[in-house]
Design an enzyme around this catalytic site. Structure first.
Site, short mmCIF file in Angstrom:
data_model
loop_
_atom_site.label_atom_id
_atom_site.label_comp_id
_atom_site.label_asym_id
_atom_site.label_seq_id
_atom_site.Cartn_x
_atom_site.Cartn_y
_atom_site.Cartn_z
N LYS A 195 0.84 -1.19 0.00
CA LYS A 195 0.00 0.00 0.00
C LYS A 195 0.88 1.24 0.00
O LYS A 195 1.94 1.25 0.63
CB LYS A 195 -0.87 0.03 1.27
N ARG B 199 -10.12 -11.74 2.29
CA ARG B 199 -10.97 -12.83 1.80
C ARG B 199 -10.27 -14.19 1.92
O ARG B 199 -10.92 -15.21 2.07
CB ARG B 199 -11.40 -12.53 0.34
N1 BES Z 1 -7.92 -3.80 4.43
C1 BES Z 1 -8.13 -3.44 3.07
C2 BES Z 1 -9.46 -2.71 2.84
C3 BES Z 1 -9.60 -1.35 3.46
C4 BES Z 1 -9.36 -0.20 2.71
C5 BES Z 1 -10.04 -1.21 4.76
C6 BES Z 1 -9.51 1.04 3.30
C7 BES Z 1 -10.20 0.03 5.35
C8 BES Z 1 -9.93 1.16 4.60
C9 BES Z 1 -8.13 -4.69 2.20
O1 BES Z 1 -7.33 -5.73 2.62
C10 BES Z 1 -7.61 -4.26 0.86
O2 BES Z 1 -6.51 -3.85 0.78
N2 BES Z 1 -8.46 -4.36 -0.16
C11 BES Z 1 -8.11 -3.98 -1.46
C12 BES Z 1 -8.68 -5.00 -2.40
C13 BES Z 1 -8.16 -4.89 -3.79
C14 BES Z 1 -6.70 -5.21 -3.82
C15 BES Z 1 -8.93 -5.86 -4.65
C16 BES Z 1 -8.70 -2.61 -1.76
O3 BES Z 1 -9.82 -2.34 -1.34
O4 BES Z 1 -8.02 -1.80 -2.37
ZN ZN Z 2 -5.31 -5.57 1.95
#
Ligand code: BES
Ligand code: ZN
Ligand code: ZN
Length: 486
Positions: A266, A340
């Site tokens: 990230k 997931r």
């Molecule tokens: N933990 C994150 C989702 C999240 C984003 C929670 C912002 C709280 C605030 C999750 O694991 C994630 O990174 N999801 C990705 C999925 C994508 C890679 C398909 C996302 O939402 O960008």
């Molecule tokens: Zn994630």
């Protein structure tokens, strides 16, 4: 501390008084107080020096006319417009603003719409929520002494207060877990915290360790944990509140104690706040706590897969294949779509342990925030009846939810890997839906509700019912759902 107080003597009460004032109706107790104060309340109202606008709080001083030195006049607006949720906000604001012990003349808040007992439970809950602090690691604590709240009424409200406090405290515990940083709350810490609760309430529990996960072929949880030096935990607690019933509801929460994204790292601004990626686990635990402490006649299985998502030479890479507990294979096209993966194995385990229905909670996707913002939880289901019951509870608690669709074509979109059964993150597809569709591959026909709380698990500003940061969202709604359907 919140207590019920019966036989209040209006003129001989030593603490500060709080009295509700509707704009279109004056309660008998208000009139009594007015008399004791030589009609000063009426005069101040006429001169508009006391506001009856909802949530306006006007302090006045009794100057020796009664024993209480100070009286807070709490504006409540119109009687017919005073709802449970306005009562929540009013009580929260009152609790936040008072500096001293308070006797709330509770009868003055009652209207024909809601019973005083329901109002008392809501008041106790709201005061508890509003009193939540986030100064755990501040060396200089806010030394405001703990305040006593008395709900004064002809009725004995102590049972209702007790219930309200349980809802409030359980929500605050979920908030606490969420707000704990990644170095203070590892999977081991989370497991110890929950084990402590299970022991205290003499519940059967199991903290599953890595060797057992390997034996059970939990490739999802083990895969995500590969980059970490912290061991993964699969936390399982059993509450049997109804031996008559064969129904077992699994509460499954994403317990990702810090999400860096893994090799699909990230960016800095998105990584901030990822200590809260165990918000699903926190809220699942909070709801479980409500049911246990209220002794609800339901059977529950709390299942929490926990790890962080880190980078190392061992970490999973884009393109890696994982073998999940239920035998399906997954190509990890994005290591940041890790929630997931760990939830999938938790779902399979819950079914193996006899879950007849499933509620899962997870801070799962940024996409749900894009779709619904940060005040509405995105929801999915494979059982509309089950969902409709749940939606009723959310109306009561005023925690907004909105149902998003799952079409057969969404399941098909997951089958885009050349080499494995499922792709964990198909490109160009709707994000929140893909995550839910992925979980559904593991849930199959078991009645299921999925709550994507990525947006609602945290607020950016202080509010009547607590400080900015963790909300403990869905603790009260799931609690209410279990309470009303049991
Ligand atoms: N933990 C994150 C989702 C999240 C984003 C929670 C912002 C709280 C605030 C999750 O694991 C994630 O990174 N999801 C990705 C999925 C994508 C890679 C398909 C996302 O939402 O960008
Ligand atoms: Zn994630
Ligand atoms: Zn995550």
């Amino acid at each position: 501390m919140i207590k019920s107080k019966q036989n209040l003597n209006l003129t001989h009460e030593s603490t500060t008084l709080a009295i509700g004032v509707f704009c279109n109706h004056k309660h008998e107790l208000f009139n009594q107080l007015d008399q004791a104060l030589a009609s000063q309340l009426t005069t101040l109202l006429e001169q508009e020096l006391i506001s009856t606008k909802l949530k306006d709080i006007t302090p006045i001083y009794s100057l020796g006319k009664i024993q209480s030195k100070k009286i807070l006049l709490v504006g409540l607006g119109k009687t017919e417009e005073y709802t449970l949720d306005k009562h929540r906000q009013t009580m929260g604001k009152l609790a936040k603003e008072t500096q001293e012990d308070l006797t709330i003349i509770f009868e003055t808040f009652a209207t024909d719409n809601v019973s005083i007992r329901q109002l008392a439970a809501i008041a106790a809950e709201s005061i508890t929520l509003a009193s939540y602090k986030t100064d755990a690691y501040k060396t200089e604590k806010n030394d405001k002494k703990s305040i006593q709240f008395y709900l004064a009424s002809n009725h004995d409200l102590s049972e209702d207060i007790k219930r309200g406090i349980i809802y409030g405290e359980a929500t605050n515990h979920a908030r606490h877990l969420y707000n704990e940083p990644g170095n203070k709350l590892t999977a081991t810490d989370l497991a110890n915290y929950i084990a402590g609760f299970a022991k205290k309430h003499q519940l059967e529990f199991k903290i599953m360790e890595k060797p057992e996960m390997e034996a059970k072929k939990m490739g999802g949880l083990l895969g995500v944990n590969r980059g970490s030096t912290e061991p993964p935990k699969m936390i399982v607690v059993n509450y049997q509140g109804n031996t008559q019933s064969s129904e077992v509801t699994a509460l499954i929460g994403k317990g990702l104690t810090f999400d860096t994204g893994g090799y699909c790292l990230k960016p800095r601004t998105s990584m901030n706040g990822m200590q809260g990626d165990m918000g699903g686990a926190a809220s699942a635990f909070g709801a479980f706590e409500v049911a246990v402490r209220l002794n609800l006649p339901v059977n529950l299985l709390l299942v929490i897969p926990s790890t962080d998502n880190m980078v190392s030479a061992d970490a999973i890479k884009p393109g890696d294949i994982l073998h999940m507990m239920n035998g399906k294979t997954v190509e990890v096209t994005n290591t940041d779509a890790e929630g997931r993966l760990i939830l999938a194995d938790a779902i399979t385990l819950a079914k193996e342990l006899g879950a007849s229905r499933i509620i899962d909670l997870a801070t799962l996707t940024g996409a749900v925030i894009v779709a619904l913002g940060s005040e509405t939880t995105g929801t999915f289901t494979n059982d509309q009846e089950f969902f409709n019951q749940f939606a009723k509870a959310s109306k009561f608690t005023n925690e907004d939810i909105w149902q998003l669709p799952l079409f057969p074509r969404d399941q098909k979109s997951l089958r885009s890997s050349l080499v494995a059964d499922l792709n964990n993150s198909p490109v160009g597809k709707p994000g929140a839906i893909m995550a839910a569709a992925f979980l559904k591959e593991f849930v199959e026909d078991t009645p299921w509700i999925h709550l994507d709380i990525a947006g609602t698990s945290e607020t950016k500003a202080n509010h009547d019912l607590g400080p900015k940061g963790a909300t403990g969202v869905m603790v009260r709604t799931i609690g209410k759902y279990l309470e009303t359907t049991s």
